[in-house]
Design a protein around this motif. Structure first.
Motif, PDB file in Angstrom:
ATOM      1  N   PRO A  73       0.838  -1.209   0.000  1.00 12.61           N
ATOM      2  CA  PRO A  73       0.000   0.000   0.000  1.00 12.61           C
ATOM      3  C   PRO A  73       0.872   1.258   0.000  1.00 12.61           C
ATOM      4  CG  PRO A  73       0.176  -0.878   2.236  1.00 12.61           C
ATOM      5  CD  PRO A  73       0.963  -1.822   1.343  1.00 12.61           C
ATOM      6  N   GLY A  74       0.303   2.356  -0.426  1.00 14.62           N
ATOM      7  CA  GLY A  74       0.954   3.653  -0.256  1.00 14.62           C
ATOM      8  C   GLY A  74       1.930   4.054  -1.343  1.00 14.62           C
ATOM      9  N   ILE A  75       2.238   3.152  -2.245  1.00 13.97           N
ATOM     10  CA  ILE A  75       3.125   3.503  -3.361  1.00 13.97           C
ATOM     11  C   ILE A  75       2.560   2.947  -4.671  1.00 13.97           C
ATOM     12  CG2 ILE A  75       5.238   3.608  -1.959  1.00 13.97           C
ATOM     13  CD1 ILE A  75       5.977   0.818  -3.133  1.00 13.97           C
ATOM     14  N   GLN A  76       2.972   3.617  -5.760  1.00 16.23           N
ATOM     15  CA  GLN A  76       2.628   3.068  -7.082  1.00 16.23           C
ATOM     16  C   GLN A  76       3.424   1.789  -7.311  1.00 16.23           C
ATOM     17  OE1 GLN A  76       3.359   6.020 -10.099  1.00 16.23           O
ATOM     18  NE2 GLN A  76       2.005   7.540  -9.163  1.00 16.23           N
ATOM     19  N   GLY A  77       4.742   1.941  -7.214  1.00 10.34           N
ATOM     20  CA  GLY A  77       5.627   0.781  -7.314  1.00 10.34           C
ATOM     21  C   GLY A  77       5.415  -0.018  -8.590  1.00 10.34           C
ATOM     22  N   ARG A  78       5.799  -1.277  -8.522  1.00 11.35           N
ATOM     23  CA  ARG A  78       5.631  -2.145  -9.691  1.00 11.35           C
ATOM     24  C   ARG A  78       4.163  -2.522  -9.904  1.00 11.35           C
ATOM     25  NH1 ARG A  78      10.794  -2.907  -7.937  1.00 11.35           N
ATOM     26  NH2 ARG A  78      12.371  -3.077  -9.562  1.00 11.35           N
ATOM     27  N   GLY A  79       3.357  -2.385  -8.853  1.00 12.87           N
ATOM     28  CA  GLY A  79       1.933  -2.644  -9.012  1.00 12.87           C
ATOM     29  C   GLY A  79       1.287  -1.739 -10.048  1.00 12.87           C
ATOM     30  N   GLU A  80       1.869  -0.549 -10.218  1.00 11.21           N
ATOM     31  CA  GLU A  80       1.253   0.437 -11.106  1.00 11.21           C
ATOM     32  C   GLU A  80       1.222  -0.025 -12.561  1.00 11.21           C
ATOM     33  OE1 GLU A  80      -0.220   2.706  -9.604  1.00 11.21           O
ATOM     34  OE2 GLU A  80      -0.859   4.079 -11.180  1.00 11.21           O
ATOM     35  N   PHE A  81       2.218  -0.806 -12.956  1.00 10.96           N
ATOM     36  CA  PHE A  81       2.228  -1.302 -14.343  1.00 10.96           C
ATOM     37  C   PHE A  81       1.034  -2.231 -14.585  1.00 10.96           C
ATOM     38  CE2 PHE A  81       6.654  -0.342 -13.175  1.00 10.96           C
ATOM     39  CZ  PHE A  81       6.912   0.639 -14.108  1.00 10.96           C
ATOM     40  N   VAL A  82       0.664  -2.959 -13.562  1.00 13.47           N
ATOM     41  CA  VAL A  82      -0.511  -3.835 -13.658  1.00 13.47           C
ATOM     42  C   VAL A  82      -1.786  -3.006 -13.604  1.00 13.47           C
ATOM     43  CG1 VAL A  82      -1.703  -5.804 -12.637  1.00 13.47           C
ATOM     44  CG2 VAL A  82       0.810  -5.686 -12.549  1.00 13.47           C
ATOM     45  N   ARG A  83      -1.816  -2.044 -12.670  1.00 10.24           N
ATOM     46  CA  ARG A  83      -3.015  -1.199 -12.562  1.00 10.24           C
ATOM     47  C   ARG A  83      -3.332  -0.507 -13.869  1.00 10.24           C
ATOM     48  NH1 ARG A  83      -0.408   0.709  -7.686  1.00 10.24           N
ATOM     49  NH2 ARG A  83      -1.216  -0.439  -5.875  1.00 10.24           N
ATOM     50  N   LEU A  84      -2.303   0.041 -14.527  1.00  9.20           N
ATOM     51  CA  LEU A  84      -2.551   0.785 -15.771  1.00  9.20           C
ATOM     52  C   LEU A  84      -3.170  -0.105 -16.840  1.00  9.20           C
ATOM     53  CD1 LEU A  84       0.611   3.059 -15.881  1.00  9.20           C
ATOM     54  CD2 LEU A  84      -1.768   3.838 -15.735  1.00  9.20           C
ATOM     55  N   ALA A  85      -2.731  -1.349 -16.917  1.00 12.71           N
ATOM     56  CA  ALA A  85      -3.310  -2.269 -17.906  1.00 12.71           C
ATOM     57  C   ALA A  85      -4.773  -2.562 -17.554  1.00 12.71           C
ATOM     58  CB  ALA A  85      -2.487  -3.555 -17.967  1.00 12.71           C
ATOM     59  N   LEU A  86      -5.026  -2.834 -16.278  1.00 11.84           N
ATOM     60  CA  LEU A  86      -6.411  -3.128 -15.850  1.00 11.84           C
ATOM     61  C   LEU A  86      -7.309  -1.913 -16.088  1.00 11.84           C
ATOM     62  CD1 LEU A  86      -5.522  -4.966 -12.509  1.00 11.84           C
ATOM     63  CD2 LEU A  86      -6.585  -6.045 -14.519  1.00 11.84           C
ATOM     64  N   GLU A  87      -6.794  -0.729 -15.804  1.00 12.03           N
ATOM     65  CA  GLU A  87      -7.597   0.488 -15.960  1.00 12.03           C
ATOM     66  C   GLU A  87      -7.883   0.772 -17.437  1.00 12.03           C
ATOM     67  OE1 GLU A  87      -9.003   2.495 -13.735  1.00 12.03           O
ATOM     68  OE2 GLU A  87      -8.160   1.717 -11.850  1.00 12.03           O
ATOM     69  N   GLU A  88      -6.862   0.649 -18.280  1.00 14.57           N
ATOM     70  CA  GLU A  88      -7.054   0.914 -19.714  1.00 14.57           C
ATOM     71  C   GLU A  88      -8.122  -0.013 -20.292  1.00 14.57           C
ATOM     72  OE1 GLU A  88      -6.397   3.015 -22.023  1.00 14.57           O
ATOM     73  OE2 GLU A  88      -7.025   1.831 -23.751  1.00 14.57           O
ATOM     74  N   ALA A  89      -8.147  -1.245 -19.807  1.00 16.35           N
ATOM     75  CA  ALA A  89      -9.105  -2.225 -20.326  1.00 16.35           C
ATOM     76  C   ALA A  89     -10.478  -2.097 -19.664  1.00 16.35           C
ATOM     77  CB  ALA A  89      -8.552  -3.636 -20.121  1.00 16.35           C
ATOM     78  N   GLY A  90     -10.574  -1.254 -18.658  1.00 16.12           N
ATOM     79  CA  GLY A  90     -11.853  -1.169 -17.937  1.00 16.12           C
ATOM     80  C   GLY A  90     -12.179  -2.457 -17.209  1.00 16.12           C
ATOM     81  N   ALA A  91     -11.155  -3.169 -16.759  1.00 14.21           N
ATOM     82  CA  ALA A  91     -11.367  -4.459 -16.092  1.00 14.21           C
ATOM     83  C   ALA A  91     -11.925  -4.269 -14.694  1.00 14.21           C
ATOM     84  CB  ALA A  91     -10.031  -5.223 -16.016  1.00 14.21           C
ATOM     85  N   SER A  92     -12.613  -5.291 -14.247  1.00 21.24           N
ATOM     86  CA  SER A  92     -13.162  -5.295 -12.894  1.00 21.24           C
ATOM     87  C   SER A  92     -12.105  -5.872 -11.963  1.00 21.24           C
ATOM     88  CB  SER A  92     -14.419  -6.164 -12.899  1.00 21.24           C
ATOM     89  OG  SER A  92     -14.724  -6.628 -11.611  1.00 21.24           O
ATOM     90  N   TYR A  93     -11.558  -5.010 -11.092  1.00 20.82           N
ATOM     91  CA  TYR A  93     -10.510  -5.507 -10.190  1.00 20.82           C
ATOM     92  C   TYR A  93     -10.569  -4.834  -8.833  1.00 20.82           C
ATOM     93  CZ  TYR A  93      -7.464  -1.341 -10.621  1.00 20.82           C
ATOM     94  OH  TYR A  93      -6.934  -0.080 -10.569  1.00 20.82           O
ATOM     95  N   ILE A  94      -9.992  -5.531  -7.875  1.00 17.36           N
ATOM     96  CA  ILE A  94      -9.860  -4.990  -6.525  1.00 17.36           C
ATOM     97  C   ILE A  94      -8.381  -4.867  -6.195  1.00 17.36           C
ATOM     98  CG2 ILE A  94     -10.198  -5.454  -4.068  1.00 17.36           C
ATOM     99  CD1 ILE A  94     -12.701  -6.944  -4.772  1.00 17.36           C
TER     100      ILE A  94
END
Lengths: 247, 247
Positions: A13-34
């Protein structure tokens, strides 16, 4: 934690970090994620959920570190590996095998750049504070900004230059892939960390900056960047703005 | 250069480097391959052949750096990406998709360890000599040997421990994969670079050492390690023995 989401991302939590590369893909696709760890512990979230996952010896492939993606009965770690898996599902990689290997190749080169950018502020060890390795960081920053950043960004600019089409220049000719989203994120990060050095180098990478700006203007990415889901850059993440390290 | 070989590997001459992870997979499988740069320039080899490849703007995915594999019309870069491609062809990865992602995950974690092991002797920049970063290297070595090497090797030992079967303990339960070959290579390298620290840590990783020794005893690997094709470890590669960096 709502169980209706298709994908579950586990990251610090609290940082973009390497998780951000995954988030950007999920967000661009409009995927349902938690973003599991950012949910409340009462709803199955918090760091405790991440620790439980990392300590789970029953997983077929135990993760060394986050990010980790859960999708159905799949549990996948390592950023580039997660994106390799998500690419076809999110339609962010070519349908042909040769194209998928090409995109994975670019993602791994970006991962190398990310690791080097991180180690600018941690040249001795990740388990020591930045404050305990400042002289070394200053030396490394000078080398990174004069040698490594130009080499990597010059390379990606060359790839884009070769791939120009009337529809734009992407790392994989003719289509937006998750590697382009990751390149945009690296450019955001380098500009945040080293605003002076990045500005000085910017004239040499017009196609890269054009790609970054086009990605930032895509409706889902723009909405994401403007939302509270996007954690601001800060001095706990990969890209840190320490003015003394900027040229 | 004989054109009959099925695979062509391009890598820097004179060092094992990251090319060695690819070589070990090709050797274990008994594949027909040429180590192009080690062939004579008169037969299409030499560093010139590598430079021509790296400078070829007509490739669909331009490589940033070697190793690069050519196979038919495929040209693939990034070590883990090459092995992901070769795995099914050499029968060194599971036939099912979930298994292949698991092996790729392990390979990427090994790649992270390899990068950290390299940076022990180059904590400031790869473009400077070791002699120009010795004090920093000494600090980094102490951290690597006390924190990072135990963390990574302890993790792989945990994975092996979970995967024990009567047939042996592998990173992917029940079968030898290219990730096991890479783990063995990392263990060879760490022992070469840090004989004292590695010996001290060895009692904690019996399964890893057992896997390494079993791999070294496999007929094709044994023949390879005893052949002139195996470049000896030296102080130009990833794993360098500088006694002052060993605990």
């Amino acid at each position: 934690m709502g169980k209706a989401a298709e994908y579950e991302l586990y990251y610090w939590p609290g940082i973009q970090g390497r998780g951000e590369f995954v988030r950007l893909a999920l967000e661009e696709a409009g995927a349902s994620y938690i973003d599991v760890v950012r949910e409340s512990p009462a709803h199955g979230g918090g760091t405790k959920a991440l620790m439980a996952l990392l300590g789970d010896d029953t997983l077929p492939a135990i993760p060394f570190a986050p990010p980790v993606l859960k999708h159905g009965d799949r549990v996948i770690a390592q950023t580039a590996n997660i994106l390799l898996y998500l690419g076809p599902l999110l339609e962010l990689t070519p349908p042909d095998e040769a194209g998928r290997f090409a995109v994975n190749q670019h993602q791994l080169t970006l991962a190398d750049l990310v690791a080097e950018a991180h180690d600018v502020h941690h040249p001795i060890c990740v388990s020591l504070y930045y404050e305990d390795q400042k002289p070394e960081a200053r030396r490394r920053a000078a080398q990174f900004l004069s040698q490594r950043m130009p080499k990597f960004l010059g390379y990606f600019e060359r790839v884009l230059s070769k791939n120009r089409t009337p529809g734009g220049a992407y790392l994989q000719k003719g289509m937006l892939t998750y590697a382009d989203l990751s390149l945009a994120q690296v450019l955001f990060g380098l500009e945040y960390a080293f605003p002076r050095a990045f500005a000085a180098f910017s004239p040499k990478i017009p196609l890269s900056l054009g790609l970054r700006d086009a990605i930032a203007a895509r409706p889902r990415i723009r909405a994401y960047l403007d939302s509270p889901r996007r954690i601001p850059f800060n001095e706990d993440g990969i890209f840190r703005h320490y003015p003394e390290l900027d040229a």
